[in-house]
Design a protein around this motif. Structure first.
Motif, short mmCIF file in Angstrom:
data_model
loop_
_atom_site.label_atom_id
_atom_site.label_comp_id
_atom_site.label_asym_id
_atom_site.label_seq_id
_atom_site.Cartn_x
_atom_site.Cartn_y
_atom_site.Cartn_z
N ALA A 119 -1.75 -23.62 -6.80
CA ALA A 119 -1.08 -22.84 -5.76
C ALA A 119 -0.29 -21.69 -6.38
O ALA A 119 -0.30 -20.56 -5.87
CB ALA A 119 -0.15 -23.73 -4.95
N MET A 120 0.38 -21.97 -7.49
CA MET A 120 1.17 -20.93 -8.16
C MET A 120 0.26 -19.89 -8.83
O MET A 120 0.55 -18.69 -8.82
CB MET A 120 2.10 -21.55 -9.19
N ALA A 121 -0.85 -20.35 -9.39
CA ALA A 121 -1.78 -19.44 -10.06
C ALA A 121 -2.42 -18.48 -9.07
O ALA A 121 -2.64 -17.31 -9.37
CB ALA A 121 -2.85 -20.23 -10.80
N SER A 122 -2.71 -18.99 -7.85
CA SER A 122 -3.36 -18.15 -6.84
C SER A 122 -2.36 -17.41 -5.97
O SER A 122 -2.74 -16.59 -5.13
CB SER A 122 -4.27 -19.01 -5.96
N GLY A 123 -1.06 -17.71 -6.14
CA GLY A 123 -0.01 -17.04 -5.36
C GLY A 123 -0.02 -17.45 -3.90
O GLY A 123 0.31 -16.65 -3.02
N ASN A 124 -0.40 -18.70 -3.60
CA ASN A 124 -0.40 -19.20 -2.22
C ASN A 124 1.04 -19.48 -1.79
O ASN A 124 1.60 -20.53 -2.07
CB ASN A 124 -1.25 -20.47 -2.12
N ARG A 149 2.63 -4.30 -10.40
CA ARG A 149 2.33 -5.51 -11.14
C ARG A 149 3.60 -6.09 -11.77
O ARG A 149 3.73 -7.32 -11.92
CB ARG A 149 1.28 -5.23 -12.22
N GLY A 150 4.54 -5.21 -12.13
CA GLY A 150 5.83 -5.69 -12.65
C GLY A 150 6.57 -6.52 -11.62
O GLY A 150 7.16 -7.56 -11.94
N ILE A 151 6.52 -6.07 -10.36
CA ILE A 151 7.17 -6.82 -9.28
C ILE A 151 6.41 -8.13 -9.02
O ILE A 151 7.00 -9.21 -8.94
CB ILE A 151 7.20 -6.00 -7.97
N MET A 152 5.08 -8.02 -8.86
CA MET A 152 4.28 -9.19 -8.52
C MET A 152 4.35 -10.25 -9.62
O MET A 152 4.22 -11.45 -9.33
CB MET A 152 2.82 -8.78 -8.27
N MET A 153 4.58 -9.83 -10.85
CA MET A 153 4.74 -10.76 -11.97
C MET A 153 5.92 -11.71 -11.71
O MET A 153 5.90 -12.88 -12.11
CB MET A 153 4.99 -9.96 -13.25
N THR A 188 4.82 0.19 -1.29
CA THR A 188 3.92 -0.85 -1.80
C THR A 188 3.05 -1.47 -0.72
O THR A 188 1.99 -2.03 -1.02
CB THR A 188 4.71 -1.99 -2.47
N ALA A 189 3.50 -1.38 0.54
CA ALA A 189 2.81 -2.02 1.68
C ALA A 189 2.63 -3.52 1.43
O ALA A 189 1.63 -4.12 1.83
CB ALA A 189 1.46 -1.36 1.95
N SER A 190 3.62 -4.13 0.78
CA SER A 190 3.55 -5.56 0.46
C SER A 190 4.90 -6.23 0.69
O SER A 190 5.88 -5.90 0.03
CB SER A 190 3.11 -5.75 -1.00
N SER A 191 4.93 -7.18 1.63
CA SER A 191 6.16 -7.95 1.87
C SER A 191 6.51 -8.79 0.65
O SER A 191 7.69 -8.92 0.29
CB SER A 191 5.98 -8.88 3.09
N GLY A 192 5.48 -9.35 0.01
CA GLY A 192 5.72 -10.18 -1.17
C GLY A 192 6.36 -9.40 -2.30
O GLY A 192 7.29 -9.88 -2.96
N ALA A 193 5.89 -8.16 -2.51
CA ALA A 193 6.43 -7.34 -3.60
C ALA A 193 7.88 -6.93 -3.34
O ALA A 193 8.60 -6.57 -4.27
CB ALA A 193 5.57 -6.10 -3.79
#
Length: 417
Positions: free
Chosen positions: A148-153, A53-57, A271-276
């Motif tokens: 878009a920013m709130a939903s992370g699109n 969550r620190g990264i995704m923030m 993390t299995a997350s490209s975004g993170a």
């Protein structure tokens, strides 16, 4: 004699190994409060999620600010168009090659033939309705930027960020104050990234320990051929495909690249997350690979959204695995359809854990394979997801390095140091 400090790569690798062993040990404990409540859903969950969550923030502000800077600093809209076209061609080409390699391996090794279907614990999966490509393309343009920013699109954020950056560039001197503000904002976010990276080993330990404490290794046994084949395909992509591209287009050392980029790969694996992984990739591209911010801030966020080489490989092998498990003959036209569908489906797929399953459902639908087949592999998909995400982010960095070299936007002294 001065004691040598342990680097982040080593710390993350140690945490990964310790987390794996700890997870398997906990998996073998009897079910109860200690195992399920205190360890798996308590300690491991807490450590992993705080880090994640620190990264995704930071992902949304980082992607937006870095892309605005990248587009604005190019100064020339023609250069932006040139870099953009190179990036998209590279991403689409490597994704198509990845699927072809996976299909060839699937035909040769036949992972689904002779499978004991009763030995596999199937998982119920809910498949989202297939979204037409035309809709994906026009929905790239946000009708509500804040939404878009709130939903992370990510696709919508990327489009608005590029639009803003181009506008700043065209403003010239009038936009200097705002451009300077975005530069300082970018410096602040990268400093926050550095702080979060300090907790990477602890977070990686928590994420890996929870994964293996939940799945163990027994779930792997009946599907070992499928999992092993996916990882073989990923290894070929990482060494043969990327190695050839590095040699032909950049004439750079792939060994040196992997040595420096490995921390981002380990974070992607856990993390299995490209975004993170975007913050880690950007940091390494600039500080260790010597790539200009102008290039990396454009190609890395874009790649995390549209470049899915590892995921595409899983789709090719999974499609053949499901067809073979159900005794369905896979024809050449069906394979060509898989190549086309999976390449196009990679556009707009979220860089989050499990997104590959959504893409796979679209691929299966395109060639008429039973969607129930998803249930065969979803139980162990997390283990495959970790490997394919590592290759996804590696492909982004390989593309970034090659384009930076072609644009003379790479400090070779930093890369070779």
């Amino acid at each position: 004699m001065e004691k040598r400090k342990i680097g982040l790569t080593t710390k993350v690798l140690i945490a990964l190994g310790v987390g794996l062993v700890t997870g398997i040990l906990v998996y073998n404990l009897p079910a109860g409060t200690l195992k399920d409540t205190i360890l798996i859903n308590g300690l491991f969950q807490f450590l992993g999620q705080v880090f994640l969550r620190g990264i995704m923030m930071l992902v949304v502000p980082l992607v937006f600010v870095s892309l605005v800077n990248g587009a604005a600093n190019m100064g020339d809209v023609k250069k932006l168009g040139r870099v953009g076209s190179k990036t998209i061609v590279f991403y689409m080409s490597t994704t198509a090659v990845a699927i072809i390699i996976s299909l060839v391996l699937g035909v040769f090794f036949k992972p689904g033939v002779g499978l004991d279907m009763g030995a596999i614990q199937t998982v119920d999966v809910t498949i989202n309705q297939k979204i037409p490509l035309v809709q994906v393309l026009y929905e790239m343009i946000p009708n509500n930027v804040v939404g878009a920013m709130a939903s992370g699109n990510m696709l919508q954020i990327i489009v608005f960020a590029l639009f803003t950056g181009i506008g700043l560039s065209l403003l010239g001197e009038k936009g200097q104050y705002l451009a300077s503000f975005f530069q300082k904002l970018n410096d602040l976010i990268m400093k926050l990234v550095e702080i979060v990276m300090l907790f990477a080993p602890i977070g990686v330990f928590g994420l890996i320990a929870k994964t293996f404490a939940t799945l163990g290794y027994t779930a792997l046994l009946p599907l070992m051929k499928y999992v092993g084949l996916v990882y073989l395909a990923l290894l070929i992509q990482a060494t043969v495909v990327y190695g050839s591209l590095f040699k032909v287009f950049a004439n750079l050392s792939l060994r040196k690249f992997y040595k420096k980029f490995s921390p981002a790969m380990f974070v992607a694996f856990s993390t299995a997350s490209s975004g993170a992984t975007i913050p880690f990739s950007l940091d390494i591209c600039e500080k260790k690979l010597g790539i200009s911010k102008d290039i990396s801030s454009f190609t890395i966020p874009l790649g995390a959204t549209i470049n899915m080489d590892g995921t595409a490989m899983m789709q090719g092998i999974a499609s053949l695995f499901i067809a073979q498990a159900y005794g369905i003959e896979m024809t050449l036209p069906m394979m060509l359809t898989i190549v086309l569908t999976a390449t196009l489906a990679s556009i707009g797929t979220a860089g989050v854990p499990g997104a590959g399953a959504i893409m796979l459902s679209m691929v299966l639908q395109s060639v008429g394979l039973p969607l129930e087949g998803l249930g065969l592999i979803m139980g162990i998909d997390r283990l495959v997801d970790m490997g394919r995400t590592s290759i996804n982010v590696t492909g982004d960095a390989v593309c970034t390095s090659i384009i930076a070299k072609s644009e003379n936007a790479m400090d070779l002294e930093v890369f070779n140091s």
